[in-house]
Design a protein around this motif. Structure first.
Motif, PDB file in Angstrom:
ATOM      1  N   GLU A  13     -52.112 -17.799 -15.619  1.00 30.53           N
ATOM      2  CA  GLU A  13     -52.315 -19.141 -15.106  1.00 30.53           C
ATOM      3  C   GLU A  13     -53.126 -19.964 -16.101  1.00 30.53           C
ATOM      4  O   GLU A  13     -54.214 -19.562 -16.502  1.00 30.53           O
ATOM      5  CB  GLU A  13     -53.046 -19.094 -13.767  1.00 30.53           C
ATOM      6  N   LYS A  60     -47.960 -21.934 -15.431  1.00 33.18           N
ATOM      7  CA  LYS A  60     -47.957 -20.483 -15.424  1.00 33.18           C
ATOM      8  C   LYS A  60     -46.954 -20.019 -16.463  1.00 33.18           C
ATOM      9  O   LYS A  60     -45.804 -20.455 -16.458  1.00 33.18           O
ATOM     10  CB  LYS A  60     -47.627 -19.950 -14.029  1.00 33.18           C
ATOM     11  N   TYR A 105     -42.462 -22.941 -14.675  1.00 32.92           N
ATOM     12  CA  TYR A 105     -43.240 -21.714 -14.694  1.00 32.92           C
ATOM     13  C   TYR A 105     -42.316 -20.572 -15.119  1.00 32.92           C
ATOM     14  O   TYR A 105     -41.156 -20.520 -14.715  1.00 32.92           O
ATOM     15  CB  TYR A 105     -43.803 -21.384 -13.312  1.00 32.92           C
TER      16      TYR A 105
END
Length: 490
Positions: free
Chosen positions: A318, A325, A351
Motif C-alpha cells: 500500500e 496498491k 491497483y
C-alpha cells in the motif's frame, strides 16, 4: 457447457506501452473490459506456454455485491504473452476456478468449484470440488464431482507418482465442525482413498508432496487458544502420520516445498491486517526451525514459490500517500534473511493484485488481476493480469536493441528501534548525500508528520504522536518513492 473462442471475438489483451528507447515489459492484461474478472492460477507446460485460469463474475445476488453466476475462464498464452486460444466453462457446470496442472504429453487438468445448492439468490450454500481434464486445444475429455450432497471446499491439488491426483480441502461429510481431507483419485478421476484430519471450524490451505513420499496438507483449526495454523503428513496409502500446530492465527496459507530439507508455510491473511503475515520453515517432521514476521517487508502477501536457495513471496503493498496498491516481490534465503525486495506498478491507473507466482527457466511469472478499487465488492470491472520478472525480481522485457529497462524498485531502509518509544531512526541502504522527504501516516491514511532531511540517515523525535501503528514513506524532492514501511510507537 464449454465455450471456446479466440482473442478476436470476446476477449482482449493489452500490453504495457513502452517509451521510445526503452524495453517493452512483459506485462499483460486479459479479459472483457465490461466484466469483473479475477486471475487465480497459472501453470507452464512442456512447450513453454502457459495456461492462466480465472473467474468471470456474470451475475450478482439480490444485494448487488456478491456473485451468484461465476464462470471458470482460461487462456493459453505463449511466452510473449499472446493468447493462442481461450475459453470458459459455463456456470451450469463450473462456478469458479481453484488450480491448474499441465499434463505430460499435452493438455491440462483443472480443479474447479461447483455450487451444489444456491440459497435464495444470495450465494452458494453448498460447494463441491470438480476435476476437468482438457486436451491441448481446450476440449473437455472428462469431469468428475466429489463430495456431492455435502460441503466440500477444495484448496489445491497435486500430481501423484502414478499419474493420478490428490485433492486437498475441507468437508462436513463426517462432522459439522469440518475435517481437512486429502482425496486420492486415479488418472481418470476415480476415487482411490481418502484421509481426513478432524478440526473445529477448519480452513483448508494447501497440499504439497513430502520428501521421500507422501504429502503435507496445511490448514487451520479453532483450538484452545483460538484459530491456529496446522500441518499434517499423509502417507502414500492415505494414513495420517502426524499433525503439528503452530499457534499462529490464519485463514489462508501456502505450502512451500522443497524448502531446504523440509518445507515452509506462508500465512497470507490477505483480507485482514489483524492477523499475522508469517513465513515459517519446518524440518521434514514438521518441527519449527524459524519464523519471520513479514509486516515490515510486504503488506499483504498472497503467494510464494520455493527456489533452490530460498523462497520468493509476492503480494501487494500500500502506497498511502498516493492511495495506490502495487505489486511487491520479496526474496528470502533459507535462513529467512531478506535478499531483495522489489515493487512494481505496471498499471499505474489500477491497483495490482497478485494471486500466484511460479518459477520458470528465465525467472518468475506473477499472475493476478488489476482493479480500480481495493474491495471485495464485485461491481467494478477488473481484468486478469500477468507479468514476468527476472531472477533478481526486476520486470522482464522483450529484447529490444539499445533498450534500457526501468523498474520501480524501492531501496532498503533500516528502521530502529521498532517498536519505538521516544524516537526512531531511518537509515537508507543507498549512501547518496541527497535530500529526501519523510511522510508519516496513521492507519486511516491521514498525514501526521512531514520532515525533510539530507543524506542517508535521519532521526525522528516522537513529538506527541500517540501509541499505535503508523506507515511511512521516504520520497525524493521530485516525489519519487524511495522507501516505505511501517513503524510502531508504544
Amino acid at each position: 457447457m464449454i465455450i471456446r473462442f479466440t482473442i478476436s471475438t470476446l476477449f482482449w489483451v493489452a500490453a504495457i506501452p513502452s517509451a521510445i528507447g526503452q524495453a517493452e515489459p512483459l506485462a499483460f492484461t486479459y479479459g472483457d473490459p465490461g466484466i469483473t474478472e479475477r486471475g487465480i492460477k497459472v501453470v507452464e507446460d512442456e512447450e513453454g506456454n502457459f495456461l492462466f485460469i480465472g473467474d468471470r463474475y456474470i451475475q450478482l445476488d439480490t444485494s448487488g455485491v456478491q456473485p451468484t453466476n461465476v464462470d471458470l475462464e482460461y487462456f493459453k498464452i505463449n511466452p510473449e504473452g499472446e493468447v493462442l486460444w481461450s475459453g470458459y466453462l459455463d456456470s451450469t457446470i463450473a462456478d469458479g476456478g481453484i488450480s491448474v496442472l499441465a499434463e505430460s504429453g499435452g493438455g491440462y487438468t483443472l480443479l474447479a468449484k461447483h455450487c451444489d445448492n444456491v440459497l435464495g439468490g444470495v450465494g452458494c450454500n453448498r460447494q463441491n470440488p470438480r476435476l476437468y481434464r482438457i486436451d491441448e486445444e481446450g476440449n473437455i475429455l472428462w469431469h468428475t464431482t466429489y463430495y456431492s450432497g455435502f460441503i466440500g471446499i477444495a484448496a489445491n491439488f497435486v500430481k501423484t507418482p502414478d499419474g493420478g491426483y490428490v485433492i486437498m480441502g475441507m468437508t462436513t461429510k463426517y462432522s459439522e465442525l469440518g475435517d481437512l481431507f486429502l482425496l486420492k483419485v486415479d488418472a481418470n478421476g476415480a476415487e482411490v482413498w481418502e484421509a481426513t484430519v478432524p478440526t473445529t471450524g477448519g480452513r483448508a490451505f494447501d497440499v504439497a508432496p513430502a520428501p521421500g513420499g507422501g504429502y503435507y496438507i496445511a490448514g487451520s483449526s479453532i483450538e484452545t487458544n483460538g484459530r491456529t495454523a496446522m500441518v499434517s503428513k499423509i502417507s502414500e496409502a492415505g494414513e495420517v502420520l502426524w499433525t503439528q500446530f503452530y499457534g499462529k492465527a490464519s485463514f489462508t496459507g501456502k505450502l512451500l516445498q522443497p524448502f531446504g530439507d523440509g518445507f515452509g508455510l506462508l500465512l497470507t491473511n490477505i483480507t485482514s491486517d489483524f492477523f499475522p503475515k508469517e513465513l515459517m520453515r519446518m524440518d521434514a517432521n514438521g518441527a519449527l526451525i524459524w519464523e519471520k514476521d513479514l509486516i515490515s517487508d510486504i503488506d499483504r502477501p498472497t503467494s510464494a514459490v520455493a527456489t533452490e536457495n530460498g523462497v520468493v513471496v509476492t503480494g501487494l503493498d500500500e502506497l498511502v500517500s498516493t492511495d495506490n496498491k502495487v505489486a511487491k516481490v520479496v526474496k528470502y534465503d533459507l535462513n529467512g534473511n531478506l535478499v531483495w525486495a522489489k515493487t512494481h506498478d505496471p498499471y499505474p491507473d489500477h491497483y495490482e493484485h497478485p494471486t500466484d507466482i511460479i518459477s520458470t527457466e528465465n525467472g518468475f511469472v506473477i499472475a493476478g488481476f488489476t482493479e480500480l478499487a481495493d474491495t471485495v465488492i464485485y461491481v467494478y470491472p477488473e481484468d486478469l493480469m500477468l507479468f514476468l520478472i527476472d531472477p533478481d525480481g526486476d520486470l522482464d522485457s522483450l529484447e529490444v536493441p539499445n533498450a534500457v529497462t526501468e523498474t520501480n524498485t524501492l531501496h532498503t531502509v533500516i528502521v530502529y528501534p521498532n517498536p519505538a518509544s521516544d524516537f526512531v531512526a531511518f537509515q537508507l541502504s543507498d549512501n547518496r548525500n541527497e535530500s529526501y522527504e519523510l511522510l508519516i501516516f496513521n492507519t486511516l491514511g491521514q498525514p501526521c508528520e512531514t520532515r525533510r532531511f539530507s543524506g542517508p540517515g535521519f532521526r525522528l523525535d516522537r513529538n506527541g504522536l500517540s501509541d499505535g501503528l503508523y506507515y511511512f514513506e521516504i520520497r525524493s524532492l521530485k516525489n519519487e518513492l524511495i522507501a516505505k514501511g511501517k513503524l510502531i510507537l508504544e
